[in-house]
Motif scaffolding. Structure first.
Motif, PDB file in Angstrom:
ATOM      1  N   ALA A   1       0.892  -1.167   0.046  1.00  0.00           N
ATOM      2  CA  ALA A   1      -0.012   0.020  -0.043  1.00  0.00           C
ATOM      3  C   ALA A   1       0.708   1.212  -0.020  1.00  0.00           C
ATOM      4  CB  ALA A   1      -0.913  -0.129   1.217  1.00  0.00           C
ATOM      5  N   ALA A   2       2.235   1.001   0.885  1.00  0.00           N
ATOM      6  CA  ALA A   2       2.572   2.542   0.799  1.00  0.00           C
ATOM      7  C   ALA A   2       3.680   2.538  -0.563  1.00  0.00           C
ATOM      8  CB  ALA A   2       3.955   2.183   1.906  1.00  0.00           C
ATOM      9  N   ALA A   3       3.938   1.497  -1.067  1.00  0.00           N
ATOM     10  CA  ALA A   3       4.809   1.571  -2.331  1.00  0.00           C
ATOM     11  C   ALA A   3       3.797   2.031  -3.386  1.00  0.00           C
ATOM     12  CB  ALA A   3       5.183   0.270  -2.651  1.00  0.00           C
ATOM     13  N   SER A   4       2.394   1.594  -3.645  1.00  0.00           N
ATOM     14  CA  SER A   4       1.692   2.026  -4.500  1.00  0.00           C
ATOM     15  C   SER A   4       1.048   3.346  -4.215  1.00  0.00           C
ATOM     16  CB  SER A   4       0.294   1.119  -4.199  1.00  0.00           C
ATOM     17  OG  SER A   4      -0.621   1.521  -5.120  1.00  0.00           O
ATOM     18  N   THR A   5       0.909   3.992  -3.062  1.00  0.00           N
ATOM     19  CA  THR A   5       0.831   5.442  -2.926  1.00  0.00           C
ATOM     20  C   THR A   5       2.085   6.121  -3.102  1.00  0.00           C
ATOM     21  OG1 THR A   5      -0.317   4.955  -0.772  1.00  0.00           O
ATOM     22  CG2 THR A   5       0.404   6.938  -1.163  1.00  0.00           C
ATOM     23  N   MET A   6       3.209   5.808  -3.240  1.00  0.00           N
ATOM     24  CA  MET A   6       4.469   6.685  -3.492  1.00  0.00           C
ATOM     25  C   MET A   6       4.555   6.739  -5.160  1.00  0.00           C
ATOM     26  SD  MET A   6       7.240   5.110  -0.814  1.00  0.00           S
ATOM     27  CE  MET A   6       8.629   5.816  -1.891  1.00  0.00           C
ATOM     28  N   ILE A   7       3.868   5.486  -5.612  1.00  0.00           N
ATOM     29  CA  ILE A   7       3.862   5.657  -7.092  1.00  0.00           C
ATOM     30  C   ILE A   7       2.739   6.341  -7.762  1.00  0.00           C
ATOM     31  CG2 ILE A   7       3.671   4.084  -9.148  1.00  0.00           C
ATOM     32  CD1 ILE A   7       5.356   2.120  -7.453  1.00  0.00           C
ATOM     33  N   THR A   8       1.585   6.259  -6.984  1.00  0.00           N
ATOM     34  CA  THR A   8       0.304   6.808  -7.980  1.00  0.00           C
ATOM     35  C   THR A   8       0.328   8.300  -7.311  1.00  0.00           C
ATOM     36  OG1 THR A   8      -1.049   5.801  -6.169  1.00  0.00           O
ATOM     37  CG2 THR A   8      -0.892   4.579  -8.147  1.00  0.00           C
ATOM     38  N   VAL A   9       0.609   8.633  -6.241  1.00  0.00           N
ATOM     39  CA  VAL A   9       0.275  10.045  -5.953  1.00  0.00           C
ATOM     40  C   VAL A   9       0.919  10.951  -6.634  1.00  0.00           C
ATOM     41  CG1 VAL A   9       0.570  11.793  -4.011  1.00  0.00           C
ATOM     42  CG2 VAL A   9      -0.338   9.498  -3.524  1.00  0.00           C
ATOM     43  N   PRO A  10       2.259  10.948  -7.109  1.00  0.00           N
ATOM     44  CA  PRO A  10       3.033  11.976  -7.643  1.00  0.00           C
ATOM     45  C   PRO A  10       2.173  11.784  -9.548  1.00  0.00           C
ATOM     46  CG  PRO A  10       4.474  10.689  -6.700  1.00  0.00           C
ATOM     47  CD  PRO A  10       3.336   9.976  -6.596  1.00  0.00           C
ATOM     48  N   GLN A  11       1.938  10.600  -9.942  1.00  0.00           N
ATOM     49  CA  GLN A  11       1.172  10.569 -11.080  1.00  0.00           C
ATOM     50  C   GLN A  11      -0.021  11.428 -11.095  1.00  0.00           C
ATOM     51  OE1 GLN A  11       0.054   6.703 -12.477  1.00  0.00           O
ATOM     52  NE2 GLN A  11      -0.080   7.291 -14.536  1.00  0.00           N
ATOM     53  N   THR A  12      -0.844  11.185  -9.865  1.00  0.00           N
ATOM     54  CA  THR A  12      -2.181  11.902  -9.993  1.00  0.00           C
ATOM     55  C   THR A  12      -1.962  13.534  -9.706  1.00  0.00           C
ATOM     56  OG1 THR A  12      -3.026  10.026  -8.657  1.00  0.00           O
ATOM     57  CG2 THR A  12      -4.368  12.145  -8.519  1.00  0.00           C
ATOM     58  N   ILE A  13      -1.002  13.939  -9.213  1.00  0.00           N
ATOM     59  CA  ILE A  13      -0.645  15.223  -9.020  1.00  0.00           C
ATOM     60  C   ILE A  13      -0.142  15.774 -10.482  1.00  0.00           C
ATOM     61  CG2 ILE A  13       1.026  17.015  -8.054  1.00  0.00           C
ATOM     62  CD1 ILE A  13       1.116  15.171  -5.361  1.00  0.00           C
ATOM     63  N   SER A  14       0.718  14.953 -11.201  1.00  0.00           N
ATOM     64  CA  SER A  14       0.988  15.720 -12.326  1.00  0.00           C
ATOM     65  C   SER A  14      -0.286  15.647 -13.551  1.00  0.00           C
ATOM     66  CB  SER A  14       2.172  14.660 -12.805  1.00  0.00           C
ATOM     67  OG  SER A  14       1.494  13.588 -13.549  1.00  0.00           O
ATOM     68  N   ILE A  15      -1.196  14.914 -13.275  1.00  0.00           N
ATOM     69  CA  ILE A  15      -2.233  14.674 -14.153  1.00  0.00           C
ATOM     70  C   ILE A  15      -3.086  16.099 -13.805  1.00  0.00           C
ATOM     71  CG2 ILE A  15      -4.636  13.858 -14.700  1.00  0.00           C
ATOM     72  CD1 ILE A  15      -3.008  10.992 -14.380  1.00  0.00           C
ATOM     73  N   ALA A  16      -3.327  16.348 -12.391  1.00  0.00           N
ATOM     74  CA  ALA A  16      -3.984  17.519 -12.092  1.00  0.00           C
ATOM     75  C   ALA A  16      -3.313  18.856 -12.655  1.00  0.00           C
ATOM     76  CB  ALA A  16      -4.181  17.435 -10.567  1.00  0.00           C
ATOM     77  N   ARG A  17      -2.121  18.774 -12.582  1.00  0.00           N
ATOM     78  CA  ARG A  17      -1.314  20.157 -13.038  1.00  0.00           C
ATOM     79  C   ARG A  17      -1.424  20.138 -14.252  1.00  0.00           C
ATOM     80  NH1 ARG A  17       4.303  20.495  -9.468  1.00  0.00           N
ATOM     81  NH2 ARG A  17       2.981  21.177  -7.355  1.00  0.00           N
ATOM     82  N   GLY A  18      -1.262  19.103 -15.108  1.00  0.00           N
ATOM     83  CA  GLY A  18      -1.486  19.033 -16.435  1.00  0.00           C
ATOM     84  C   GLY A  18      -2.729  19.942 -17.060  1.00  0.00           C
ATOM     85  N   ALA A  19      -3.810  19.312 -16.128  1.00  0.00           N
ATOM     86  CA  ALA A  19      -5.188  19.539 -16.456  1.00  0.00           C
ATOM     87  C   ALA A  19      -5.382  21.123 -16.357  1.00  0.00           C
ATOM     88  CB  ALA A  19      -6.308  18.774 -15.756  1.00  0.00           C
ATOM     89  N   GLY A  20      -4.802  21.733 -15.307  1.00  0.00           N
ATOM     90  CA  GLY A  20      -4.739  23.074 -15.002  1.00  0.00           C
ATOM     91  C   GLY A  20      -4.113  23.762 -16.030  1.00  0.00           C
ATOM     92  N   LEU A  21      -2.889  23.381 -16.674  1.00  0.00           N
ATOM     93  CA  LEU A  21      -1.978  24.142 -17.506  1.00  0.00           C
ATOM     94  C   LEU A  21      -2.884  24.171 -18.894  1.00  0.00           C
ATOM     95  CD1 LEU A  21       1.681  22.854 -16.640  1.00  0.00           C
ATOM     96  CD2 LEU A  21       0.505  25.286 -16.550  1.00  0.00           C
ATOM     97  N   VAL A  22      -3.407  23.008 -19.331  1.00  0.00           N
ATOM     98  CA  VAL A  22      -4.094  22.906 -20.355  1.00  0.00           C
ATOM     99  C   VAL A  22      -5.394  23.825 -20.264  1.00  0.00           C
ATOM    100  CG1 VAL A  22      -5.867  21.600 -21.800  1.00  0.00           C
ATOM    101  CG2 VAL A  22      -3.607  20.617 -21.239  1.00  0.00           C
TER     102      VAL A  22
END
Length: 101
Positions: A37-58
C-alpha cells in the motif's frame, strides 16, 4: 522517438512485475499489505498530481502551447545528446580511468 516509446511500453510490465516481486521477497509476510500500500501510494500520488497540474495548465494555456513546449524541450534534449561534446568525452575518459585504477 516512437521506437523509444514502444520500448518503454514493452518494458513497463516487466518493471512493475519485478518491483512487486521484490517487495514480496524482501518483506515479511505479516507486513506485505502495508508495504505494498505504501509503495503503491508513492507511485500513484505523484502521477495523480501531475495529471491535475497538466489539466490546470491545459485550461490556463491551451494544449497547443503545451505541445509546442514539449516538442521544443524534447528537440533541445535530443540535440544535446546527439552532439559530439569534448566535455562528455572527457567525462567518459575520466570514468574509465577511475574504473581501471
Amino acid at each position: 522517438m516512437l521506437g523509444g516509446v514502444g520500448l518503454f511500453g514493452v518494458s513497463l510490465p516487466w518493471i512493475v512485475v519485478g518491483f512487486t516481486t521484490l517487495l514480496q521477497r524482501v518483506t515479511p509476510a505479516h507486513l506485505q499489505g502495508r508495504v505494498y500500500a505504501a509503495a503503491s501510494t508513492m507511485i500513484t500520488v505523484p502521477q495523480t498530481i501531475s495529471i491535475a497540474r497538466g489539466a490546470g495548465l491545459v485550461t490556463a494555456l491551451g494544449y497547443r502551447i503545451l505541445l509546442t513546449t514539449a516538442a521544443v524541450v524534447t528537440a533541445l534534449a535530443s540535440g544535446y545528446l546527439l552532439r559530439p561534446s569534448a566535455d562528455r568525452e572527457r567525462v567518459d575518459r575520466g570514468a574509465h580511468a577511475t574504473d581501471e585504477g
